[in-house]
Design a protein around this motif. Structure first.
Motif, PDB file in Angstrom:
ATOM      1  N   ALA A 182       0.958  -1.222  -0.107  1.00  0.00           N
ATOM      2  CA  ALA A 182       0.123   0.154   0.101  1.00  0.00           C
ATOM      3  C   ALA A 182       0.839   1.206  -0.119  1.00  0.00           C
ATOM      4  N   LEU A 344      -8.020   4.590   2.653  1.00  0.00           N
ATOM      5  CA  LEU A 344      -8.032   4.392   1.437  1.00  0.00           C
ATOM      6  C   LEU A 344      -9.193   3.720   0.580  1.00  0.00           C
ATOM      7  N   VAL A 360      -7.587   1.476  -5.970  1.00  0.00           N
ATOM      8  CA  VAL A 360      -7.686   0.446  -4.733  1.00  0.00           C
ATOM      9  C   VAL A 360      -8.863  -0.532  -4.847  1.00  0.00           C
ATOM     10  N   PHE A 484      -2.338  -5.086  -5.011  1.00  0.00           N
ATOM     11  CA  PHE A 484      -1.411  -3.779  -5.098  1.00  0.00           C
ATOM     12  C   PHE A 484      -0.143  -3.949  -5.549  1.00  0.00           C
TER      13      PHE A 484
END
Length: 711
Positions: A182, A344, A360, A484
């Motif tokens: 992240a 997020l 995301v 991610f």
């Protein structure tokens, strides 16, 4: 326990039994405190000199709370916690007195016997050594109960050779994985200030409360946590009058004591209410970091059970304690947040313009679609097989609910390549002039979805009520970390080539398009959805036994080893443990049925038929030609059902013995699911009919009505 009319200040008692940041700041030397803060925030190793100071102050603080012992409190793969208590005393001095001491080494490391905990072949029985290691990111606490006061130190538990034997170790590994990936993603969006991203969790806990005296008359509840026999009462939950209804005084007094105990332990218990089924309730906390949330949920379950006993009650955490009555789950609300307060998963006012959020979101869609089988497995336990797929819990098919607003944005991205607008909430007009009009959300909620977006988080609704939330969050953290990572691999290269904006736009569209099959906003309970899901190629894994293989597929091994969450050996061990657990639990249930039917039900029915036959003879002798056809019909019906019961009991005994003699593993688990459970159902059927016919005074156990309506 306070008497009625006595009150306390929540703000004054909250966290009073926790060695939290405020206590450390007050009691530790400034440099030691700063080292501790650094260790917690940056994940550094704690040196022994610092640990000695912390341990001394922790011990002094705990003794002031009445503690005489300490324990490394850990979570082996049993679903519950474990602890070994040691007192603070050292060897007696020459004058016969003892010193109270607690060293940094004792704080950091413990050595419980690892041979008797489930290891799935990681440890041989004769290899006993295991280690517990202090998780300093989850505060120590003092637990006060009838045994006195004990300092509890949350720890990880691993084998002598380093494999994880617990729930916490892989969870901490997964938290590191999602944090690292992240942060990579945030740096791509020029965020240089956030230093850490943490998975945050808020688990809602459902449970049943019954009278303990009645509970003790039900051997099935005692042995298995659920009723193995039981006919439905005249009234169930069909009137929906229990849901959010007024809480009875006896339950309210219980909830009050539960809250107080939890608040002292720093657990932010916030919401309490009656659930759908009679005698069913829910407790929900405020969010905490994932590992603290897991620890707190274990404390919640332990406290619910402990406090119930003080009120003459019994807490049932089984997913389906009563057949035909709504079962219990545990909604795992998951989000990811930076150390400087950025969620997020917050779409903002205009989600279509929030490129970071859309990336995301679509990464999570990709993660859930690719690893749907693994996410389903993370919520698999024996009790959950009774509720998943029924019209009381999410279906066993993994899908994602996004709501109208995000669905519209996604549709724009897929169809045109860009999103130009976001649906907005409208004014809710009640039609009553004295009530205020207010803006409603742009999106409704969907209680039938197993993985639903609910504003700024995802709610994973499949988790079982008695299960640890560690495994679902291990899976969520790791699959999102992978998504991610793969996105960052593409975008970091694009940034080097000064093509970032176009690359991120294309990636969002690609993920949205390729993984739109997992998005479903409709009724997850409908037969149409089952058919539609099959057309989309979504897995429909209906039982724990069928879910277990997802743990160590080539895809899963590659995923977990890439991020250092599990080794293949650790995954293989968990597969073995879960098959063994399934077989053992069904075996216990089958043996309990055999015991109850043979020792309680059949003798009670024989006693009733004898009384009925005696009565029939007496009436015939006294009244001569009186019509006794009703008594005869009843005697024949009960006798026939008794015969069916005896045959079904013999059949269950045979298959249970057969199952127990099999080698442990998948074949045994499948046998218990397909053969033993079928035999259990065959025994239950005539017994439940008999309960409706036999004199209540002669029936050997409290009924469903007694249990769920007389609390």
């Amino acid at each position: 326990m306070e008497r009625a009319g006595e009150y306390y200040s929540v703000s004054e008692i909250f966290g009073e039994n926790v060695f939290n940041d405020a206590v450390m700041q007050e009691r530790l030397p400034k440099k030691v405190y700063q080292k501790m803060k650094q260790t917690i925030s940056e994940g550094r190793e704690l040196d022994l000199a610092t640990a000695d100071v912390v341990a001394h102050e922790m011990k002094e603080w705990a003794i002031e709370k009445g503690a005489t012992h300490y324990t490394h409190w850990f979570q082996p793969m049993t679903g519950v916690t474990a602890e070994k208590h040691d007192s603070f005393i050292t060897a007696p001095m020459e004058n016969g007195k003892v010193l109270m001491s607690f060293s940094g080494k004792e704080l950091i490391k413990g050595e419980p016997d690892a041979s008797s905990f489930p290891s799935g072949g990681l440890r041989a029985t004769f290899e006993a050594r295991g280690y517990t290691a202090w998780d300093c990111t989850s505060p120590a606490f003092v637990r006060q109960d009838a045994a006195g006061a004990t300092l509890c130190i949350p720890t990880a538990f691993c084998s002598y050779t380093g494999e994880a034997l617990d729930q916490k170790t892989p969870l901490l590994r997964s938290m590191e994985a999602v944090n690292k990936q992240a942060i990579r993603l945030l740096r791509l969006f020029d965020n240089q200030t956030s230093k850490k991203v943490t998975a945050s969790v808020g688990p809602e806990q459902e449970y049943f409360i019954v009278d303990r005296e009645k509970y003790l008359k039900r051997k099935d509840l005692i042995f298995t946590g659920r009723t193995l026999f039981g006919a439905m009462p005249p009234k169930g939950q069909e009137m929906d009058d229990h849901y959010f209804g007024a809480i009875r005084e006896r339950i309210a007094a219980y909830m009050r004591d539960v809250n107080k105990e939890l608040w002292k332990l720093g657990v932010s218990a916030k919401t309490q209410h009656n659930e759908v089924a009679p005698a069913q309730h829910e407790l929900a906390p405020i969010y905490a970091t994932a590992n603290v949330a897991v620890d707190h949920n274990q404390l919640v379950m332990e406290t619910l059970k402990k406090i119930a006993g003080r009120h003459g009650l019994q807490c049932l955490l089984h997913e389906k304690p009563f057949a035909g009555v709504n079962g219990s789950g545990k909604h795992n609300n998951w989000s990811i947040t930076t150390d400087d307060g950025i969620n997020l998963l917050d779409p903002g006012v205009t989600p279509h313009q929030n490129v970071q959020f859309l990336l995301v979101l679509t990464c999570i869609l990709k993660a859930v679609d690719i690893h749907a089988d693994l996410l389903r497995e993370s919520a698999a336990d024996v009790g959950n097989d009774h509720r998943l797929g029924a019209n009381e819990a999410p279906p066993a098919i993994i899908s994602v609910y996004l709501g109208e607003q995000l669905q519209d944005v996604l549709t724009q991205l897929i169809s045109t390549g860009s999103a130009t607008h976001s649906l907005k909430g409208s004014k809710l007009e009640t039609g009553v002039t004295t009530l205020p009009d207010f803006m409603k959300d742009a999106t409704d909620r969907n209680r039938t979805s197993p993985f639903a977006f609910t504003g700024n988080k995802f709610e994973f609704r499949m988790v079982g009520s008695q299960d640890s939330i560690a495994q679902p969050n291990v899976v969520l953290n790791t699959i999102v970390a992978e998504a991610f990572s793969e996105a960052c691999d593409v975008l970091e290269k694009a940034k080097e080539e000064d093509n970032f904006e176009m690359a991120v736009h294309n990636l969002i569209k690609e993920y949205a398009t390729e993984h739109q099959r997992v998005v479903f906003n409709g009724n997850g309970y409908s037969d149409e959805w089952v058919e539609e899901a099959e057309k989309r190629g979504l897995p429909n894994i209906k039982s724990m036994v069928d879910a277990i293989p997802a743990l160590n597929t080539e895809k899963s091994v590659k995923l977990f080893e890439k991020f250092g969450v599990f080794t293949k050996a650790e995954l293989d061990s968990r597969v073995e443990i879960e098959y063994e657990t399934y077989a053992k639990e069904i075996n216990i249930e089958a043996r309990a049925m055999i015991d109850i039917a043979g020792k309680q039900i059949i003798p009670a029915v024989i006693k009733y038929t004898t009384a009925l036959a005696t009565s029939l003879s007496a009436v015939a002798a006294a009244c001569g030609d009186a019509d006794i056809s009703v008594q005869k019909e009843l005697l024949v019906e009960v006798s026939d059902l008794l015969s069916d019961t005896k045959k079904a009991l013999a059949a269950l005994q045979d298959v249970t013995e057969q199952g127990a003699s099999m080698e442990e593993g998948r074949a045994q688990a499948v046998f218990y699911r397909d053969t033993v459970k079928s035999a259990m159902d065959a025994l239950r059927a005539p017994v439940d009919k008999l309960e409706m016919l036999v004199d209540k005074d002669m029936w050997p156990m409290p009924s469903y009505g007694d249990l769920i309506f007389e609390v």
